[in-house]
Design an enzyme around this catalytic site. Structure first.
Site, mmCIF file in Angstrom:
data_model
loop_
_atom_site.group_PDB
_atom_site.id
_atom_site.type_symbol
_atom_site.label_atom_id
_atom_site.label_comp_id
_atom_site.label_asym_id
_atom_site.label_seq_id
_atom_site.Cartn_x
_atom_site.Cartn_y
_atom_site.Cartn_z
ATOM 1 C CB SER A 67 3.199 -3.565 -2.950
ATOM 2 O OG SER A 67 3.290 -2.321 -3.585
ATOM 3 N N GLY A 110 0.796 -1.215 0.000
ATOM 4 C CA GLY A 110 0.000 0.000 0.000
ATOM 5 C C GLY A 110 0.831 1.269 0.000
#
Length: 527
Positions: free
Chosen positions: A229, A151
């Protein structure tokens, strides 16, 4: 990988010391009874929870209360650390449910973040969710898979879409721990200059696991750290202290509180902190280019807590643990096509690359043989973005890792499951495209309606993770060999392709990205 890198995912293998009676209901053929438990209106009536005594665990920190997941694992939700605003977190001394709840089935609130309603987050947010399969009992010595969500360090949570760890836990006979940590300004921009609060939260999560894993049948010596991520970020490089200080100065100016004014800092509402954070997120790169536009708030190589850059700007340390690194084939699809709904021309390409890389690096990219001219320049930008931000940067890391004593297994997903949000981007739902985050529900086995190729890949990857969690090697019988990377050839395999063949090297040759065209962390090394 299961240390993704803004890059896909990365996994680091660490061995540290650290029912109502059936007669009351009509029989519905060929429907697994567990499916009823997924229908909210039927769940409590048709599928009452098991005797709670059989779900509880006595831990060193107190009684843990669990609830059965539809996937078969028992889920335990817990607060692992306490924190005060912009102070280092401290490990809890007792087992407690998050946010003062007394309901063990209630999912934890997220950490404060933009783009969600304030009812969905709390500043008291250092929680984790444990998934324990029936095969793991207190007498077991099972491995643990600790997942760090992505995120861009400003959003995400342990209960985000696709992160139900029940299927993965059952398939790998392991404990799956999904954790959350302080985000954005609250995790990375303490006004007094304290750095890496979010990373230290995750260290507390690991220390918490060391205390409680034996009570669940987990081995404290077999913990794999994994993420996707920003939860596995390897591509941007850590910030340096001077850069962090400049970024901190910008943030302190926006909130209009001095570092020593405790009253002012405590009086700031979460909404005002988040507004200030996003103002900084969108503009910081203009005055501090090295921070970039995707993850300007990130860990700092402070010389004490984080002592090596793990990139090409400082001597790479000796390593010994194995890593598994994976990306997806079209990582940059959401960024390029989500942000540009119409086709782009070559002038657009030149302007975009110039803004991102400067004229010299942009010219080197355009003049290379790797990104030939296309009628729609989004094709080139997607390929360039994927290589630069995800694929080639992770390969560079793998080569460094392999050159300094560790084993690295590199793969690329060519089959995925469209992640929520990507389904709004036409490019990402085109057959054959696998966009950023589309690997998550493959790893976790949470794809809602998997096709035969997706089922096959879920089975393969969970088998490989089962092996990796136990041995540090993802090779298993009856699956194609997955060779470890070397110092020059990273031996990447395609995940989901028939036969799991090799990934074309193309621009990820060592002579291009990282040499002919430097990564930002090299280009701005003296910033």
């Amino acid at each position: 990988m299961i240390a993704s890198i803004l890059i896909g995912s990365l996994a680091l293998f660490a061995t540290s010391g650290l029912a109502a009676p059936a007669t009351e209901l009509p029989r519905i053929p060929d429907v697994p009874p567990s499916l009823f438990c997924q229908v909210p209106i039927l769940k409590n009536y048709l599928c009452p929870r098991r005797n709670q005594g059989s779900l509880n665990r006595k831990t060193a920190l107190g009684l843990a209360q669990g609830t059965v997941e539809s996937g078969g694992a028992t889920r335990f939700i817990v607060k692992y650390a306490n924190s005060e605003r912009w102070k280092p977190s401290t490990l809890v001394s007792s087992w407690n449910l998050p946010t003062g709840t007394s309901n063990e089935t209630e999912m934890p609130l997220a950490c404060p973040q933009p783009f969600v309603d304030s009812s969905e987050y709390t500043e008291d947010c250092l929680s984790m969710i444990l998934y324990v399969p029936p095969s793991v009992t207190p007498s077991s010595s099972a491995p643990t898979f600790m997942w760090i969500h992505g995120g861009s360090f400003i959003s995400g949570s342990a209960s985000a879409a696709g992160l139900d760890g029940s299927s993965l836990a059952v398939a790998t006979n392991s404990i799956v721990a999904v954790v959350q940590y302080r985000l954005g300004a609250l995790g990375f921009l303490a006004p007094d200059g304290t750095t890496n609060l979010a990373v230290k939260d995750l260290v507390n999560a690991l220390q918490f696991l060391q205390k409680v894993l034996p009570s669940f049948g987990g081995s404290p010596g077999k913990v794999t750290i994994a993420g996707q991520s920003s939860g596995a970020t390897l591509n941007f490089g850590f910030l340096t202290p001077p850069v962090q200080q400049s970024l901190q100065g910008l943030f302190n100016g926006i909130i209009a509180c001095t570092a020593g004014d405790a009253s002012c800092l405590e009086s700031l509402s979460l909404s005002s902190i988040l507004d200030s954070e996003m103002a900084l997120f969108g503009t910081a790169y203009q005055s501090i280019p090295v921070v970039g536009q995707a993850e300007p708030m990130r860990p700092v190589m402070d010389g004490s807590f984080i002592t090596t850059s793990l990139d090409s700007t400082t001597p790479f340390p000796s390593v010994s643990k194995p890593v598994l690194i994976s990306t997806v084939a079209q990582e940059a699809g959401p960024t390029i096509y989500g942000g540009n709904s119409n086709a782009l021309n070559q002038n657009d390409l030149t302007n975009a690359l110039g803004a991102a890389f400067g004229s010299d690096r942009a010219n080197a990219i355009i003049s290379s043989r790797f990104y030939p001219t296309a009628p729609d320049a989004r094709v080139q930008l997607q390929a360039i973005g994927t290589d630069y931000m995800w694929r080639c940067s992770s390969w560079t890391f793998a080569r460094n890792w392999a050159s300094h004593g560790g084993k690295a297994y590199v793969g690329e997903y060519v089959v995925g499951e469209t992640y929520p949000g990507n389904d709004k981007i036409p490019y990402c739902v085109q057959p054959g495209n696998v966009c950023h985050q589309d690997d998550i529900e493959i790893v976790f086995g949470t794809a809602p309606n998997p096709s035969p190729p997706q089922k096959a890949l879920v089975s393969e990857m969970q088998a490989r993770y089962n092996a990796f969690l136990n041995t540090g090697n993802p090779n298993v019988p009856n699956l194609p060999a997955w060779n470890a990377a070397g110092s020059s050839d990273v031996s990447p395999i395609q995940l989901g392709a028939s036969g799991s063949g090799p990934v074309p090297v193309d621009a990820c040759t060592p002579s291009f990205w990282g040499q002919a065209v430097q990564y930002d962390y090299q280009f701005y090394a003296n910033a």
